[in-house]
Design an enzyme around this catalytic site. Structure first.
Site, PDB file in Angstrom:
ATOM      1  N   SER A 125       0.806  -1.399  -0.022  1.00 43.92           N
ATOM      2  CA  SER A 125       0.153   0.123   0.093  1.00 43.92           C
ATOM      3  C   SER A 125       0.921   1.154   0.031  1.00 43.92           C
ATOM      4  O   SER A 125       2.023   1.284   0.588  1.00 43.92           O
ATOM      5  CB  SER A 125      -0.809  -0.055   1.288  1.00 43.92           C
ATOM      6  OG  SER A 125      -1.405   1.243   1.614  1.00 43.92           O
ATOM      7  N   TYR A 133      -2.278   0.091  10.112  1.00 46.04           N
ATOM      8  CA  TYR A 133      -2.454  -0.546   8.690  1.00 46.04           C
ATOM      9  C   TYR A 133      -1.081  -0.234   8.022  1.00 46.04           C
ATOM     10  O   TYR A 133      -0.743  -1.298   7.510  1.00 46.04           O
ATOM     11  CB  TYR A 133      -3.645   0.105   8.086  1.00 46.04           C
ATOM     12  CG  TYR A 133      -3.796  -0.226   6.711  1.00 46.04           C
ATOM     13  CD1 TYR A 133      -4.127  -1.507   6.197  1.00 46.04           C
ATOM     14  CD2 TYR A 133      -3.222   0.641   5.713  1.00 46.04           C
ATOM     15  CE1 TYR A 133      -4.249  -2.011   5.102  1.00 46.04           C
ATOM     16  CE2 TYR A 133      -3.366   0.245   4.369  1.00 46.04           C
ATOM     17  CZ  TYR A 133      -3.816  -0.787   3.959  1.00 46.04           C
ATOM     18  OH  TYR A 133      -3.656  -1.336   2.743  1.00 46.04           O
ATOM     19  N   LYS A 181       1.555  -3.287   6.605  1.00 44.74           N
ATOM     20  CA  LYS A 181       1.855  -3.755   5.192  1.00 44.74           C
ATOM     21  C   LYS A 181       3.365  -3.406   4.895  1.00 44.74           C
ATOM     22  O   LYS A 181       3.891  -4.244   4.280  1.00 44.74           O
ATOM     23  CB  LYS A 181       1.133  -2.400   4.325  1.00 44.74           C
ATOM     24  CG  LYS A 181      -0.328  -2.777   4.226  1.00 44.74           C
ATOM     25  CD  LYS A 181      -0.601  -4.147   3.241  1.00 44.74           C
ATOM     26  CE  LYS A 181      -2.115  -4.591   3.281  1.00 44.74           C
ATOM     27  NZ  LYS A 181      -2.220  -5.707   2.793  1.00 44.74           N
TER      28      LYS A 181
END
Ligand code: UDP
Length: 323
Positions: free
Chosen positions: A118, A142, A146
């Site tokens: 991402s 998050y 990643k």
């Protein structure tokens, strides 16, 4: 016959990748826990196991039974904002889940791996166009998961030299390549605007006092159909033994502001509207736009859809699922 496991294959992006594999004569097998995916997004005839990637034995069994040649690891918890409130859930899905995948692959002897990463690994980059060699400073749980996912891939490649892996860093993925699949995320601009229009509410811009030409945030919007084609190109490159970099940006090199997206929404749906201006959303950087030249060189990455087609296709797929 070539077979790839697609984790998260019932989700918005995964279901597009499943179709891109079918278009290229590669057999996809799907595992998805349906936490955010929809079983009806999976085309008829595609093998589907409802289960969780943290179940290593289950994944190993699927890989062995279907003689998978590779894994497209798309499953994950993808809401950066929510990850701040739910870090443990995010880490379980994205880190524990990825460790489990890599373990199952090692046990089953599967040697090709494409990981969904991402833009959030960059945090707030201090450049106009993000290249892959920018420093990685994620700013949410998050984004951290990643980045850890990328490290896991790299570390496992070192530990298992027969393993070949590549990470694909997504920017703002929108649109639909088929009316059968739409983005049902409750947290992203396109689906939020579309839901508002369908409910008769006026879409809202989260702040118009950013340091950008029109004051609204600038992002790099890419079409999910283009993204899916590059996933298959990555899978083929790994199978052909071509040299790939560890990670690629799937970004367009072009920024669009929230206001420009709103204008495109008004022009390409049957709803003319003037958006309201709300407060800033916490944590939104002014601008994130990526250079995708390396993916263009190595992964058949190109913008086949413009912003009007992005909006029209997103709208049409959502309307097709209106109950
Ligand atoms: N956004 C907005 N109104 C909305 C939803 C989102 O103005 O109803 C803005 C959001 O604040 C951000 C941009 O649209 O500036 C893209 O948001 P999204 O959540 O889709 O992607 P990301 O934040 O990951 O770039």
């Amino acid at each position: 016959m070539t077979t790839w496991l697609v984790t998260g294959g019932a989700g918005y992006i995964g279901a597009h990748v499943v179709r891109a594999f079918l278009d290229e004569g590669i057999t996809p097998v799907v595992i998805d826990n349906l936490s955010s995916g929809h079983a009806e997004f999976i085309p008829d005839g595609v093998a589907f196991v409802e289960g969780d990637i943290t179940d290593t034995a289950l994944v190993e069994q699927i890989l062995t039974e279907h003689r998978c040649d590779g894994v497209m690891h798309i499953a994950g918890f993808k809401y950066a904002g929510v990850s701040v409130e739910r870090p443990l859930h995010t880490y379980t899905q994205n880190v524990t889940g990825t460790v489990s995948m890599l373990e199952a692959m090692a046990r089953a002897g599967v040697e090709r791996y494409v990981f969904s990463s991402s833009a959030s690994v960059y945090g707030t980059p201090d450049v106009d166009l993000v290249t892959e060699d920018q420093p990685l400073h994620p700013e949410s749980p998050y984004g951290e998961t990643k980045l850890i996912g990328e490290w896991l891939a790299a570390d496992q490649v070192r530990a298992r030299p027969s393993l070949r892996a590549v990470c694909l860093r997504y920017f703002n993925v929108v649109g639909s390549a088929t009316d059968e699949v739409y983005d049902s995320s409750p947290h992203n601009l396109f689906p939020i605007v579309i839901e508002a229009l369908l409910d008769g509410r006026t879409p809202r811009i989260n702040g118009d006092d950013y340091h950008t030409p029109d004051g609204t945030c600038v992002r790099d919007y890419v079409h999910v159909g283009d993204l899916a084609i590059s996933h298959v190109a990555a899978a083929k490159a790994l199978m052909d033994g071509r040299d790939l970099l560890p990670a690629y940006n799937l970004g367009s090199g072009e920024g669009l502001s929230v206001r420009q997206i709103m204008d495109a929404m008004a022009a390409n749906t049957d709803h003319d509207f003037t958006p309201t201006i709300g407060p800033r959303r916490a944590g939104d950087p002014d601008r994130i736009v990526a250079n995708g030249d390396l993916a263009a060189r190595d992964l058949d990455w190109t913008m086949r859809w413009d912003v009007d087609q992005m909006v029209r296709s997103a709208w049409s797929a959502r309307i097709a699922h209106r109950s």
